[in-house]
Design an enzyme around this catalytic site. Sequence first.
Site, PDB file in Angstrom:
ATOM      1  N   SER A  72       0.804  -1.225   0.000  1.00 14.10           N
ATOM      2  CA  SER A  72       0.000   0.000   0.000  1.00 14.10           C
ATOM      3  C   SER A  72       0.833   1.269   0.000  1.00 14.10           C
ATOM      4  O   SER A  72       0.329   2.347  -0.314  1.00 14.10           O
ATOM      5  CB  SER A  72      -0.946   0.020   1.207  1.00 14.10           C
ATOM      6  OG  SER A  72      -0.212  -0.045   2.420  1.00 14.10           O
ATOM      7  N   ASP A 362      -3.323   8.289   7.829  1.00 11.80           N
ATOM      8  CA  ASP A 362      -4.264   7.374   8.469  1.00 11.80           C
ATOM      9  C   ASP A 362      -3.502   6.483   9.444  1.00 11.80           C
ATOM     10  O   ASP A 362      -2.404   6.840   9.881  1.00 11.80           O
ATOM     11  CB  ASP A 362      -5.064   6.569   7.427  1.00 11.80           C
ATOM     12  CG  ASP A 362      -4.195   5.667   6.554  1.00 11.80           C
ATOM     13  OD1 ASP A 362      -3.001   5.449   6.894  1.00 11.80           O
ATOM     14  OD2 ASP A 362      -4.698   5.157   5.532  1.00 11.80           O
ATOM     15  N   HIS A 365      -0.303   5.077   7.052  1.00 13.38           N
ATOM     16  CA  HIS A 365       0.291   5.707   5.877  1.00 13.38           C
ATOM     17  C   HIS A 365       0.604   7.186   6.093  1.00 13.38           C
ATOM     18  O   HIS A 365      -0.199   7.906   6.694  1.00 13.38           O
ATOM     19  CB  HIS A 365      -0.638   5.543   4.675  1.00 13.38           C
ATOM     20  CG  HIS A 365      -0.995   4.122   4.396  1.00 13.38           C
ATOM     21  ND1 HIS A 365      -2.189   3.563   4.814  1.00 13.38           N
ATOM     22  CD2 HIS A 365      -0.301   3.145   3.777  1.00 13.38           C
ATOM     23  CE1 HIS A 365      -2.219   2.285   4.444  1.00 13.38           C
ATOM     24  NE2 HIS A 365      -1.086   2.009   3.814  1.00 13.38           N
TER      25      HIS A 365
END
Length: 401
Positions: A72, A362, A365
């Site tokens: 991610s 978040d 990240h």
Amino acid sequence: MDFSAIKILFIFIFISFTYPKTLALIYPQDLITHDSVFDFSPFSPSFSISPAPIFPPTIEPLVPALFVIGDSSVDCGTNNFLGTFARADRLPYGRDFDTHQPTGRFCNGRIPVDYLAVRIGLPFVPSYLGQAGSIEDMILGVNYASAGAGIIFSSGSELGQHISLAQQIEQVTDTIQQFIMTIGEEATADLISTSVFYISIGTNDYIHYYLRNVSDVQSVYLPWSFNQFLAQTMKQEIKNLYNANVRKVVVMGLAPIGCAPYYLWLYHSKNGQCVETINDMILEFNFAVRYIVAELNEELVGATVIFCDAFEGSMDIIQNHDRYGFNVTDEACCGLGKYKGWILCISPEMACSNASNHIWWDQFHPTDAVNAILADNVWSGLHTPMCYPMNLQDMLAQSAR
């Protein structure tokens, strides 16, 4: 029921009722196994999707293409097309991106490879599953990264479908075969050998495997042994790329996830203190990967592999946050709970108004602003040296001689 189960149930209910026709949920998770016949390829006759936004280069490209492998940290839309909870295809994700729309990037804006593409003179690299499969779509690069993916195949499997490191390498091989069939073997060999391959993966092997003690792994592997296993697996996959004629590789180390809002919440951190036991594991992993990169540079004739220490670069930002203009170092911009680390970012109402002064976007990240700084360091060591034995700019200058 533990907090993880509550969180997943909450997300499932939210997605089911709010977005009942979400594309990714068309494909049930039980279709995806290690020996799956599910066709991830955009050459599949049933595959019909819209391409990710492509931005025209503004300078003459320094290399023909940029290929991205990872999780991610660099996913630009792969998971939009998979049945998974690891998705970033809804606002507020992407609100500060060039299009101000979500693309599947786990960030409020750009991810590091977007900034590097601009430096190199290439358009933003499209997701392997987000392009039509033509040579025109792939000739300037492809992004294979999948959120939730790890070096270990099953890392992140509780979130749903993902494409592991080994599967992404298989997709690279498929892409190369497609090039050979279209532009010929010699042109393909030249393209692949002069392009940059960027690898950013490994975090989920801790978040979703070792730290969760899946299959009682902690009783089998002490952290150092686990790190050695991951590093040696990574080394073999880079050798596989070398055998496919890849010659320029950037390997990213892992960021200090012990400072991530999720673990600050989970470990009841006081005053935003990072979880040192987790960061110690990440430091060991980075040391092991830096060592195998040095070995690869000795073993692989004609190849240049560089290691960029995201831990070192990230800790510089955290410790010198005032210098970089960040005044929120521990709390995420988007989420719920203490440090906004309990529930992940799933609605615009959960997000802060200004992400540029936050280090974390978040639970796990970083913000666009942090990604820009890290990309500058990968490129030239602008803010702090974090790449060994050289930075990306020097690698490309060396090969241009």
